[in-house]
Design an enzyme around this catalytic site. Structure first.
Site, PDB file in Angstrom:
ATOM      1  N   TYR A 147      -5.499  12.042   3.268  1.00 25.06           N
ATOM      2  CA  TYR A 147      -5.549  11.100   3.645  1.00 25.06           C
ATOM      3  C   TYR A 147      -6.287  10.592   5.361  1.00 25.06           C
ATOM      4  O   TYR A 147      -7.316  10.250   5.180  1.00 25.06           O
ATOM      5  CB  TYR A 147      -4.612   9.522   2.925  1.00 25.06           C
ATOM      6  CG  TYR A 147      -5.228   8.364   3.160  1.00 25.06           C
ATOM      7  CD1 TYR A 147      -6.463   7.598   2.583  1.00 25.06           C
ATOM      8  CD2 TYR A 147      -5.115   7.319   4.526  1.00 25.06           C
ATOM      9  CE1 TYR A 147      -6.572   6.694   2.625  1.00 25.06           C
ATOM     10  CE2 TYR A 147      -5.196   6.310   4.663  1.00 25.06           C
ATOM     11  CZ  TYR A 147      -6.655   5.092   3.438  1.00 25.06           C
ATOM     12  OH  TYR A 147      -6.855   4.354   3.961  1.00 25.06           O
ATOM     13  N   ARG A 154     -15.013  10.329   6.197  1.00 27.91           N
ATOM     14  CA  ARG A 154     -15.916   9.192   5.660  1.00 27.91           C
ATOM     15  C   ARG A 154     -16.166   8.272   7.128  1.00 27.91           C
ATOM     16  O   ARG A 154     -16.980   7.794   6.840  1.00 27.91           O
ATOM     17  CB  ARG A 154     -14.503   8.173   4.933  1.00 27.91           C
ATOM     18  CG  ARG A 154     -15.124   6.655   4.551  1.00 27.91           C
ATOM     19  CD  ARG A 154     -14.317   6.529   3.504  1.00 27.91           C
ATOM     20  NE  ARG A 154     -12.581   5.993   4.165  1.00 27.91           N
ATOM     21  CZ  ARG A 154     -11.822   5.110   3.287  1.00 27.91           C
ATOM     22  NH1 ARG A 154     -12.290   4.343   2.484  1.00 27.91           N
ATOM     23  NH2 ARG A 154     -10.961   4.897   3.767  1.00 27.91           N
ATOM     24  N   TYR A 207      -7.054  -0.791  12.226  1.00 27.93           N
ATOM     25  CA  TYR A 207      -5.452  -0.324  12.379  1.00 27.93           C
ATOM     26  C   TYR A 207      -4.652   0.475  13.675  1.00 27.93           C
ATOM     27  O   TYR A 207      -5.911   1.300  13.655  1.00 27.93           O
ATOM     28  CB  TYR A 207      -5.015   0.873  10.860  1.00 27.93           C
ATOM     29  CG  TYR A 207      -4.776   0.070   9.539  1.00 27.93           C
ATOM     30  CD1 TYR A 207      -4.479  -1.549  10.010  1.00 27.93           C
ATOM     31  CD2 TYR A 207      -4.914   0.666   8.857  1.00 27.93           C
ATOM     32  CE1 TYR A 207      -3.892  -1.462   7.885  1.00 27.93           C
ATOM     33  CE2 TYR A 207      -4.895   0.467   7.033  1.00 27.93           C
ATOM     34  CZ  TYR A 207      -4.594  -1.265   7.177  1.00 27.93           C
ATOM     35  OH  TYR A 207      -3.613  -1.586   6.002  1.00 27.93           O
ATOM     36  N   ARG A 220     -11.363  -6.701   2.611  1.00 27.44           N
ATOM     37  CA  ARG A 220     -10.188  -6.655   2.008  1.00 27.44           C
ATOM     38  C   ARG A 220     -10.798  -6.875   0.639  1.00 27.44           C
ATOM     39  O   ARG A 220     -10.271  -6.632  -0.541  1.00 27.44           O
ATOM     40  CB  ARG A 220      -9.419  -7.397   2.318  1.00 27.44           C
ATOM     41  CG  ARG A 220      -8.596  -7.398   3.820  1.00 27.44           C
ATOM     42  CD  ARG A 220      -7.637  -5.724   3.387  1.00 27.44           C
ATOM     43  NE  ARG A 220      -6.327  -5.525   4.778  1.00 27.44           N
ATOM     44  CZ  ARG A 220      -5.777  -3.970   4.852  1.00 27.44           C
ATOM     45  NH1 ARG A 220      -5.497  -4.042   3.632  1.00 27.44           N
ATOM     46  NH2 ARG A 220      -5.146  -4.210   6.029  1.00 27.44           N
ATOM     47  N   GLU A 332       0.450  -0.371  -5.020  1.00 29.19           N
ATOM     48  CA  GLU A 332      -0.909  -1.159  -4.688  1.00 29.19           C
ATOM     49  C   GLU A 332      -1.837  -1.663  -5.694  1.00 29.19           C
ATOM     50  O   GLU A 332      -1.793  -0.910  -6.975  1.00 29.19           O
ATOM     51  CB  GLU A 332      -2.222  -0.724  -4.466  1.00 29.19           C
ATOM     52  CG  GLU A 332      -3.086  -0.673  -3.752  1.00 29.19           C
ATOM     53  CD  GLU A 332      -3.971   0.752  -2.981  1.00 29.19           C
ATOM     54  OE1 GLU A 332      -3.685   1.671  -2.059  1.00 29.19           O
ATOM     55  OE2 GLU A 332      -5.463   0.957  -3.276  1.00 29.19           O
TER      56      GLU A 332
HETATM   57  C1  3EB Z   1      -4.189  -0.962   2.842  1.00 29.36           C
HETATM   58  O1  3EB Z   1      -4.117  -1.660   2.476  1.00 29.36           O
HETATM   59  C2  3EB Z   1      -3.762   0.361   1.426  1.00 29.36           C
HETATM   60  O2  3EB Z   1      -9.237   3.911   2.064  1.00 29.36           O
HETATM   61  O3  3EB Z   1     -10.072   2.622   0.510  1.00 29.36           O
HETATM   62  C3  3EB Z   1      -6.271   0.449   0.397  1.00 29.36           C
HETATM   63  C4  3EB Z   1      -7.795   0.070  -0.010  1.00 29.36           C
HETATM   64  C5  3EB Z   1      -5.885   1.659   0.946  1.00 29.36           C
HETATM   65  C6  3EB Z   1      -9.072   1.210  -0.202  1.00 29.36           C
HETATM   66  C7  3EB Z   1      -9.206   3.379   1.620  1.00 29.36           C
HETATM   67  C8  3EB Z   1      -7.291   2.212   1.664  1.00 29.36           C
HETATM   68  C9  3EB Z   1      -8.125   2.481   1.058  1.00 29.36           C
HETATM   69  O4  3EB Z   1      -4.302  -0.022   3.265  1.00 29.36           O
HETATM   70  C10 3EB Z   1      -4.423   1.259   1.687  1.00 29.36           C
END
Ligand code: 3EB
Length: 338
Positions: A147, A154, A207, A220, A332
């Site tokens: 990941y 990306r 993050y 989101r 998820e």
């Molecule tokens: C998160 O909130 C959970 O890498 O495209 C959720 C939606 C998550 C999209 C992405 C990752 C992705 O971090 C993981």
């Protein structure tokens, strides 16, 4: 007298089985079929319709299929390894990247090609992306989590295209049962998208570095304004039990389900959307075309019961038993509000 243009809106159905009936696309066409199957199938053009078949069905869940339709006529084609369909307002694009020791450069090229294709055709805003990543929390050949490896490629592509393809959209990053990456997305003509953050969560692109060298590239949720007097669509990203940037309720599946639903509830509510300039508001019961991803098969019965209890009987829900993108995330959930 003026003739009214068709609205040109898209919608989807999520079938809890491979769909074998006639797709109902009044006056328009089928943009895409995404099949969740017992093996990887890559991309194809079936009867002129782009199809992506991803390996997400094992012994604990059933095959499913999501179908995207438009009220406008659709044309489809292939572009190298990719398949696409467009209706003049929306572009659906899908491509598969086969397994490899390290993903970063190939992911950057895949995204670069995809964003370039969308941009060249005038679909310069991203509305929704799905990143389906085999072995998502396994190490690559260099010992880096796949990941994180994926996120670097990306992020590099978005860094190169970001100012031309608009801001980062709603997305999903989730595991599959075969190595390799399935990518698909919906892009649109400019001026229709509003990307939404969650006040309970740190934006993913901010993050802290302990979650990876390059932060995940997504919002989101994305609000897609309807055309004419057609309805708008709120695409809700894959959402997990994260508050701030931290996983909460580690080893507590019920707690993670409830926190995830709370995250979605706040995200889609009128107060949050108003803060982003969107004059709408949704409740959990409005979420549909829901995909629930569960890491441990043993948690499936509890998750099914707890999630089902929250939604009306008509809500379309598909269940998957795949890895989530952090080892401590057990579930998820994503969906669509209209
Ligand atoms: C998160 O909130 C959970 O890498 O495209 C959720 C939606 C998550 C999209 C992405 C990752 C992705 O971090 C993981």
């Amino acid at each position: 007298m003026t003739t009214r243009k068709p609205h040109g809106n898209i919608s989807s159905r999520l079938h809890g089985h491979p769909f074998d009936g006639t797709v109902d696309a009044p006056a328009g066409g089928v943009l895409a079929r995404v099949g969740f199957a017992g093996g990887t199938g890559g991309t194809s053009l079936d009867d002129g319709v782009p199809r992506l078949t991803t390996h997400m069905v094992g012994e604990h869940n059933e095959p499913a299929e999501e179908i995207w339709v438009s009220t406008l006529p659709v044309t489809a084609g292939t572009a190298g390894e990719a398949v696409f369909a467009e209706d003049g307002e929306h572009l659906f694009y899908a491509v598969r990247l086969d397994a490899r020791p390290v993903y970063r450069d190939a992911v950057r090229r895949m995204y670069d090609t995809a964003l370039g294709f969308a941009f060249a055709r005038g679909y310069t805003e991203m509305a929704r992306m799905w990143n389906l990543v085999g072995g998502i929390t396994d190490p690559n050949a260099d010992g880096v989590e796949i990941y994180r490896d994926f996120c670097v490629g990306r992020a590099e592509a978005f860094a190169a295209w970001g100012d031309r393809v608009g801001r980062l959209p709603a997305a999903t990053g989730i595991g599959t049962l075969s190595q390799g990456v399935d990518l698909c997305f919906i892009a649109v003509r400019p001026g229709r998208t509003t990307h939404i953050e969650n006040p309970r969560q740190t934006p993913a692109y901010e993050y802290p570095a302990r979650y990876g060298p390059k932060s995940p590239s997504f919002a989101r949720a994305t609000w897609l304004r309807g055309l004419g007097d057609g309805p708008g669509t709120l695409f809700v990203s894959g959402t997990a039990s994260i508050v701030g940037a931290e996983t909460v309720h580690v080893d507590d599946i019920a707690g993670q389900v409830d926190e995830t639903l709370r995250n979605i509830e706040v995200l889609i509510g009128g107060e949050n959307l108003a803060g982003h300039g969107v004059d709408r508001g949704f409740e959990l019961k409005d979420l549909n075309q829901i995909r629930v991803y569960v890491r441990d098969a043993g948690d499936l019965p509890l998750v099914r019961e707890r999630v089902r209890a929250v939604f009306p009987a008509h809500t379309e829900i598909a269940w998957f038993n795949v890895d989530v993108c952090r080892p401590d995330l057990l579930v998820e959930i994503e969906g669509v509000c209209r």
